[in-house]
Design an enzyme around this catalytic site. Structure first.
Site, PDB file in Angstrom:
ATOM      1  N   CYS A  75      46.826 -39.010 -10.127  1.00  0.00           N
ATOM      2  CA  CYS A  75      47.134 -37.629 -10.347  1.00  0.00           C
ATOM      3  C   CYS A  75      46.577 -37.153 -11.630  1.00  0.00           C
ATOM      4  CB  CYS A  75      48.746 -37.428  -9.797  1.00  0.00           C
ATOM      5  SG  CYS A  75      49.265 -35.712  -9.963  1.00  0.00           S
ATOM      6  N   PHE A  76      45.582 -36.119 -11.459  1.00  0.00           N
ATOM      7  CA  PHE A  76      45.136 -35.282 -12.549  1.00  0.00           C
ATOM      8  C   PHE A  76      46.104 -34.412 -13.122  1.00  0.00           C
ATOM      9  CE2 PHE A  76      41.482 -36.994 -10.199  1.00  0.00           C
ATOM     10  CZ  PHE A  76      40.651 -37.624 -11.341  1.00  0.00           C
TER      11      PHE A  76
END
Length: 282
Positions: A124-125
């Site tokens: 997850c950025f």
């Protein structure tokens, strides 16, 4: 390959900054514009004060849960501490498109986190780390409350434009044409910069709200099946599937009801996973 990794690392730094900026802007718009305009104080009329308190409480409840679960997702990463820190070598022509090399017993190595991840789902950025066995529940709750906060902000934003600028949304086409018309009127001086910014935020809230809601539904379905997004991308079938109730309980815990209303720990999965690593064999 190097240029792609640099882009991913840049996105890994920009996405959290975007999230906190959008959160701060939403907070300011709510308490600086929406609530004072939609529910103005007029003497000692209790209905108006009650409405203000109600909307303030609902908004703060959703935002605090979104931020709380966001912090919990980062605080409890999904790395597997019992694995030897052996970094697998990835050749330049590696066909792996999700930046992780498959190891044994359901473990993966994330090239962005530089850690071995147990039961890795995806990177997850927005949180800057991987989502796996330990923080999946917090990530799902983060998506739920982020979606609710954005859609709630969208409703109040529409109400603000109706009260402040007399924009009627009775026609469904009004929302579809609002952004292009507002942009055109802005360049000819018919719309202020604040009004154009509010219109843009409406579309931002709608987009984030729908994306988070859809992504949350996908994650819940994968958890119920005992599968991860990483396995789905690779086309790997889960050999031994537990009942969906058991899969959900492994992620949300037995005190799942408490986790729905407050960002607290409701399950400890890492100890079980380390004690029985073959349970996660793909």
């Amino acid at each position: 390959m190097l240029a792609r990794m640099l882009r991913l690392r840049l996105l890994n730094a920009v996405a959290p900054a975007y999230f906190f900026t959008a959160t701060a802007v939403t907070f300011i718009l709510h308490f600086g514009f929406f609530l004072p305009t939609i529910f103005p104080s007029s003497g000692s009329e209790s209905p108006l004060k009650g409405s203000t308190v109600l909307h303030t409480s609902v908004f703060l409840f959703m935002m605090l849960n979104a931020l709380g679960n966001y912090i919990m997702t980062i605080r409890y990463p999904a790395e597997s501490a019992n694995d030897p820190m052996v970094i697998p070598v990835c050749s330049p022509d590696c066909s792996d498109r999700i930046d992780a090399h498959y190891l044994l017993n359901g473990r993966h190595f994330c090239k962005l986190c530089k850690k071995v991840i147990l039961k890795r789902d995806h990177h997850c950025f927005f949180t800057g780390n991987c989502i796996g066995n330990r923080n999946m529940r917090y990530f799902i709750m983060f998506c739920i409350y982020t979606s609710c906060t954005c859609l709630y902000s969208l409703v109040l934003g529409v109400a603000f434009l109706t009260v402040e600028y007399d924009i009627s949304f009775e026609n469904p086409l009004t929302f579809l044409t609002l952004l292009p018309l507002s942009t055109g009127y802005f360049f000819i001086g018919g719309v202020s910069g604040l009004q154009l910014f509010l219109v843009i935020m409406l579309y931002v809230w709608l987009g984030i709200g729908l994306v988070c809601a859809g992504f949350c539904c996908q994650q819940v379905l994968l958890v119920a099946r005992g599968q991860t997004w990483c396995q789905l991308q690779r086309g790997t079938l889960v050999q031994s599937r537990s009942p969906w109730r058991s899969n959900l309980r492994d992620v949300f815990g037995t005190r799942w009801g408490l986790g729905l209303v407050w960002p607290v720990r409701t399950v400890e999965t890492s100890a079980v996973a380390h004690a029985n690593p073959k349970a996660h064999t793909e």
